[in-house]
Design a protein around this motif. Structure first.
Motif, PDB file in Angstrom:
ATOM      1  N   ARG A 135      -8.163   3.583  -1.220  1.00 58.63           N
ATOM      2  CA  ARG A 135      -8.732   3.468  -2.553  1.00 58.63           C
ATOM      3  C   ARG A 135      -8.822   1.969  -2.995  1.00 58.63           C
ATOM      4  NH1 ARG A 135      -6.016   8.488  -2.610  1.00 58.63           N
ATOM      5  NH2 ARG A 135      -3.983   7.501  -3.232  1.00 58.63           N
ATOM      6  N   VAL A 136      -7.871   1.265  -2.375  1.00 59.68           N
ATOM      7  CA  VAL A 136      -7.886  -0.108  -2.648  1.00 59.68           C
ATOM      8  C   VAL A 136      -9.215  -0.669  -2.257  1.00 59.68           C
ATOM      9  CG1 VAL A 136      -6.770  -2.438  -2.289  1.00 59.68           C
ATOM     10  CG2 VAL A 136      -5.428  -0.634  -2.961  1.00 59.68           C
TER      11      VAL A 136
ATOM     12  N   PHE B 156       0.719  -1.329  -0.129  1.00 58.72           N
ATOM     13  CA  PHE B 156       0.105  -0.114   0.004  1.00 58.72           C
ATOM     14  C   PHE B 156       0.785   1.429   0.032  1.00 58.72           C
ATOM     15  CE2 PHE B 156      -2.253  -3.295   2.098  1.00 58.72           C
ATOM     16  CZ  PHE B 156      -3.421  -3.250   1.457  1.00 58.72           C
TER      17      PHE B 156
ATOM     18  N   HIS C 207       2.287   2.704  -3.134  1.00 61.61           N
ATOM     19  CA  HIS C 207       2.734   2.855  -4.383  1.00 61.61           C
ATOM     20  C   HIS C 207       2.929   4.427  -4.548  1.00 61.61           C
ATOM     21  CE1 HIS C 207       3.210   2.033  -8.706  1.00 61.61           C
ATOM     22  NE2 HIS C 207       2.155   2.835  -8.989  1.00 61.61           N
ATOM     23  N   MET C 208       2.156   5.390  -3.657  1.00 57.33           N
ATOM     24  CA  MET C 208       2.158   6.666  -3.880  1.00 57.33           C
ATOM     25  C   MET C 208       3.500   7.102  -3.882  1.00 57.33           C
ATOM     26  SD  MET C 208      -1.178   8.025  -2.297  1.00 57.33           S
ATOM     27  CE  MET C 208      -0.806   9.877  -2.238  1.00 57.33           C
TER      28      MET C 208
ATOM     29  N   LEU D 136      -2.963   2.249  -8.476  1.00 54.43           N
ATOM     30  CA  LEU D 136      -3.037   1.805  -6.792  1.00 54.43           C
ATOM     31  C   LEU D 136      -1.899   1.004  -6.645  1.00 54.43           C
ATOM     32  CD1 LEU D 136      -6.894   1.330  -6.314  1.00 54.43           C
ATOM     33  CD2 LEU D 136      -5.404   3.448  -6.298  1.00 54.43           C
ATOM     34  N   SER D 137      -1.182   0.563  -7.481  1.00 54.50           N
ATOM     35  CA  SER D 137      -0.035  -0.441  -7.183  1.00 54.50           C
ATOM     36  C   SER D 137       0.802  -0.600  -8.673  1.00 54.50           C
ATOM     37  CB  SER D 137      -0.543  -1.713  -6.716  1.00 54.50           C
ATOM     38  OG  SER D 137       0.702  -2.646  -6.786  1.00 54.50           O
TER      39      SER D 137
ATOM     40  N   SER E  44       4.302   3.028   3.388  1.00 55.57           N
ATOM     41  CA  SER E  44       2.965   2.834   3.312  1.00 55.57           C
ATOM     42  C   SER E  44       2.081   4.172   3.637  1.00 55.57           C
ATOM     43  CB  SER E  44       2.522   1.673   4.207  1.00 55.57           C
ATOM     44  OG  SER E  44       0.997   1.658   3.994  1.00 55.57           O
TER      45      SER E  44
ATOM     46  N   PRO F 183      -3.605   4.737  -0.337  1.00 56.37           N
ATOM     47  CA  PRO F 183      -3.847   3.531  -1.149  1.00 56.37           C
ATOM     48  C   PRO F 183      -4.742   2.598  -0.432  1.00 56.37           C
ATOM     49  CG  PRO F 183      -1.551   4.449  -1.365  1.00 56.37           C
ATOM     50  CD  PRO F 183      -2.307   5.365  -0.291  1.00 56.37           C
TER      51      PRO F 183
END
Length: 325
Positions: free
Chosen positions: A32-33, A16, A18-19, A302-303, A25, A29
């Motif tokens: 959103r996931v 979580f 990816h941003m 998101l990833s 983390s 994310p």
């Protein structure tokens, strides 16, 4: 065929993080996931996640735990609860975490690795699992680096379909990257799925599957770090007689390794994630699975992976798996 199809999602969520390019983390994310999964209709019966932290510097440095000892999966499930509550729905999932590895500097936990499974308790009943002792499948090509090598595991769960008590198995895994310490790594242009260590892990995986599934249906999913047409993929679908969901429903042609990317790094696109089955599973569709980079996907951005989403039936007649290990 039984008239009640089942739905599964497999997704490498990259901690979580990816941003921030996987460095840490963040709460965004997770939210959103959770929201993307909750919009799937019908809801998945099983969600398998890869690259989920336990609790570490990387998972907590930006997103502070709401309580002492909170794990990343617990933090994610709070977002799932929140999402369903906002929609006025009861959250149906029970979460299970399978710990793989723990990297420490003294007493400081730098980062941890693991797998997770979310089970829809409205449709499935958990019979047994290996949360306390996930199966280790790591192949250590260099024994001197054994303690520094990221551990690879297989998470296993036997579940019963509530409407008829039909049993089936779920196996969730994440294979290693190809080892650079083997001659073939430098001898081939396409390295993913060609590592001798990856083939060793694939064989350990199939041995474990056969040991526990016996004559019952099973699904195997995860990040295999191996594209279609690679030696690992050919072993799993050839020698081990596993059925690839995407190939079965006509979404991919296994002869082409890059036609349907499931992961991306900078401009590189790769097909690394898979759904396999055996023992009496028939794949129906993978309609909401989108290739990496598809802007229409609810999971876009998101990833560094996209989820595979598929429906399947359990054959009424029990079939004996034909795994060759």
């Amino acid at each position: 065929m039984d008239a009640s199809p089942l739905r599964i999602v497999t997704y490498n969520v990259r901690y979580f993080g990816h941003m921030l390019k996987g460095l840490a983390s963040t709460i965004g994310p997770k939210r959103r996931v959770a929201a993307a999964l909750a919009t799937l209709d019908p809801l998945p019966d099983v969600v398998c996640l890869q690259e989920v932290e336990t609790s570490s510097l990387r998972s907590n440095i930006v997103h502070r735990p709401t309580r002492p000892g909170e794990t990343q999966l617990e933090a994610f499930m709070e977002r799932v609860e929140e999402t369903f509550a906002l929609q006025g729905r009861a959250m149906p999932y029970e979460a299970f975490y399978f710990r793989a590895h723990h990297y420490k500097l003294g007493e400081l936990s730098l980062y941890t690795t693991g797998l997770a499974m979310l089970v829809n308790t409205r449709t499935l009943q958990v019979d047994k699992h290996n949360v306390e002792a996930p199966e280790h499948i790591t192949h250590h090509h260099v024994q001197g680096l054994k303690e520094r090598k990221q551990s690879r595991i297989c998470a296993h769960m036997r579940v019963l379909r509530r409407n008829d008590q039909r049993a089936f198995h779920i196996f969730n895994t994440h294979l290693s990257l190809p080892t650079p310490f083997a001659r073939e790594f430098w001898a081939t242009r396409d390295k993913m799925g060609c590592g001798s260590n990856q083939l060793h892990e694939a064989r350990k995986l199939t041995e474990f599957i056969q040991l526990h599934s016996k004559t019952e249906p099973f699904v195997v999913c995860g990040d295999f770090n191996s594209p279609p047409s690679s030696p690992v993929y050919r072993y799993l679908t050839g020698d081990a007689h596993l059925t690839c969901a995407q190939a079965a429903v006509g979404q991919i042609d296994p002869k082409f390794s890059r036609a349907f990317p499931t992961a991306g790094f900078m401009r590189l696109r790769m097909h690394l994630d898979h759904l396999f089955s055996g023992g009496g599973v028939s794949w129906l569709d993978a309609d909401e699975t989108r290739p990496f980079g598809d802007l229409t996907s609810r999971f876009h951005g998101l990833s560094d992976h996209v989820p595979l989403i598929a429906r399947f039936n359990l054959d009424t007649a029990l079939a004996t798996p034909a795994l060759i290990t």
